[in-house]
Design an enzyme around this catalytic site. Structure first.
Site, short mmCIF file in Angstrom:
data_model
loop_
_atom_site.label_atom_id
_atom_site.label_comp_id
_atom_site.label_asym_id
_atom_site.label_seq_id
_atom_site.Cartn_x
_atom_site.Cartn_y
_atom_site.Cartn_z
N ASP A 64 0.87 -1.18 0.00
CA ASP A 64 0.00 0.00 0.00
C ASP A 64 0.91 1.23 0.00
O ASP A 64 2.14 1.12 -0.17
CB ASP A 64 -1.01 -0.05 1.17
CG ASP A 64 -0.34 0.19 2.54
OD1 ASP A 64 0.90 0.30 2.61
OD2 ASP A 64 -1.09 0.27 3.53
N HIS A 65 0.31 2.40 0.21
CA HIS A 65 1.09 3.65 0.17
C HIS A 65 2.17 3.68 1.25
O HIS A 65 3.27 4.18 1.02
CB HIS A 65 0.17 4.86 0.32
CG HIS A 65 -0.68 4.80 1.55
ND1 HIS A 65 -1.75 3.92 1.66
CD2 HIS A 65 -0.61 5.46 2.74
CE1 HIS A 65 -2.30 4.07 2.86
NE2 HIS A 65 -1.62 4.99 3.54
N CYS A 113 3.12 -3.15 4.08
CA CYS A 113 2.27 -2.01 4.46
C CYS A 113 2.95 -1.32 5.64
O CYS A 113 4.13 -1.57 5.89
CB CYS A 113 0.83 -2.45 4.74
SG CYS A 113 0.55 -3.40 6.25
N THR A 139 2.58 -1.50 9.01
CA THR A 139 2.98 -2.45 10.05
C THR A 139 3.28 -3.84 9.51
O THR A 139 3.89 -4.65 10.21
CB THR A 139 1.85 -2.62 11.08
OG1 THR A 139 0.68 -3.07 10.37
CG2 THR A 139 1.55 -1.31 11.80
N GLY A 140 2.79 -4.13 8.34
CA GLY A 140 2.84 -5.50 7.80
C GLY A 140 1.65 -6.32 8.25
O GLY A 140 1.42 -7.42 7.73
N GLY A 155 -1.88 -5.48 8.43
CA GLY A 155 -3.10 -5.46 7.61
C GLY A 155 -2.95 -6.24 6.32
O GLY A 155 -3.81 -7.07 5.98
N HIS A 186 10.30 -23.81 8.60
CA HIS A 186 9.24 -24.51 9.34
C HIS A 186 7.86 -24.35 8.72
O HIS A 186 7.04 -25.27 8.79
CB HIS A 186 9.18 -23.99 10.78
CG HIS A 186 10.32 -24.45 11.63
ND1 HIS A 186 10.30 -24.42 13.00
CD2 HIS A 186 11.55 -24.94 11.29
CE1 HIS A 186 11.45 -24.88 13.49
NE2 HIS A 186 12.22 -25.19 12.46
N ASN A 187 7.58 -23.18 8.17
CA ASN A 187 6.22 -22.88 7.72
C ASN A 187 6.06 -22.89 6.20
O ASN A 187 4.94 -22.71 5.71
CB ASN A 187 5.78 -21.50 8.25
CG ASN A 187 6.03 -21.34 9.74
OD1 ASN A 187 6.87 -20.54 10.15
ND2 ASN A 187 5.35 -22.13 10.57
N HIS A 215 7.61 -30.89 9.57
CA HIS A 215 6.95 -29.63 9.23
C HIS A 215 5.96 -29.80 8.09
O HIS A 215 4.98 -29.07 7.99
CB HIS A 215 7.98 -28.56 8.88
CG HIS A 215 8.95 -28.33 10.00
ND1 HIS A 215 8.58 -27.81 11.21
CD2 HIS A 215 10.29 -28.59 10.09
CE1 HIS A 215 9.63 -27.74 12.01
NE2 HIS A 215 10.67 -28.21 11.35
C1 RB5 Z 1 -1.95 2.80 6.47
O1 RB5 Z 1 -1.97 4.02 7.12
C2 RB5 Z 1 -1.75 1.67 7.46
O2 RB5 Z 1 -2.88 1.53 8.25
C3 RB5 Z 1 -1.44 0.38 6.74
O3 RB5 Z 1 -0.30 0.55 5.97
C4 RB5 Z 1 -1.11 -0.82 7.62
O4 RB5 Z 1 -0.18 -0.51 8.59
C5 RB5 Z 1 -2.27 -1.53 8.15
O5 RB5 Z 1 -2.16 -2.60 8.78
#
Ligand code: RB5
Length: 143
Positions: free
Chosen positions: A8-9, A64, A66-67, A69, A97-98, A132
């Site tokens: 995403d952005h 993204c 946090t990774g 979402g 393992h996965n 595994h």
């Molecule tokens: C976007 O602002 C943010 O919410 C998205 O990149 C991600 O971190 C969501 O899990």
């Protein structure tokens, strides 16, 4: 190795940097996004899942903020085993393992050098098989 990548952005800049850093031996299939304009991570998780299901590439990378979402989104599809990793040790174990086929990274969480180490490790580590394999098969049984 052919790798599909999407973000995403919030993950856009790291996605671009990964493609720039890993050139030798890699062919990138970029599903977007293509700018810093705000987009919705589920759309890119879904695009990744379709590419993996269609066998467009052997492995994938999703990014993204946090990774979290984008990995939740991608993991809603049966063909995907996406692993959110914050260290090369996690990236190695996700493969060993996965048998993870998609690496998820959080651009706002994981520093640049660590993210690059995660990519490098994820791409060169093989699935260990053995006990595994049985566990991976159970993942595919569904509810
Ligand atoms: C976007 O602002 C943010 O919410 C998205 O990149 C991600 O971190 C969501 O899990």
């Amino acid at each position: 190795m052919k790798i599909v990548i999407a973000s995403d952005h919030a993950g856009f800049e790291l996605k671009q940097a990964i493609k720039k850093n890993f050139t030798e031996g890699f062919e990138w299939l970029d599903l977007g996004t293509d700018s810093l304009d705000s987009v919705d991570y589920p759309d890119f998780g879904e695009a990744m899942a379709k590419a993996i299901k269609n066998k467009d590439a052997e492995r994938g990378i999703i990014v993204c903020g946090t990774g979290i979402g984008i990995s939740i989104a991608a993991n809603r599809y049966a063909a995907v085993r996406a692993a959110l990793c914050t260290s090369p040790e996690m990236a190695a174990l996700a493969r060993e393992h996965n048998d993870a086929n998609v690496l998820a990274l959080g651009a706002r969480i994981t520093g640049f050098d660590t993210a690059m180490d995660c990519v490098d490790t994820f791409m060169k580590t093989d699935f260990a098989g053995g006990r595994h394999k049985r566990r991976i098969e159970k993942l595919d049984q569904g509810l």
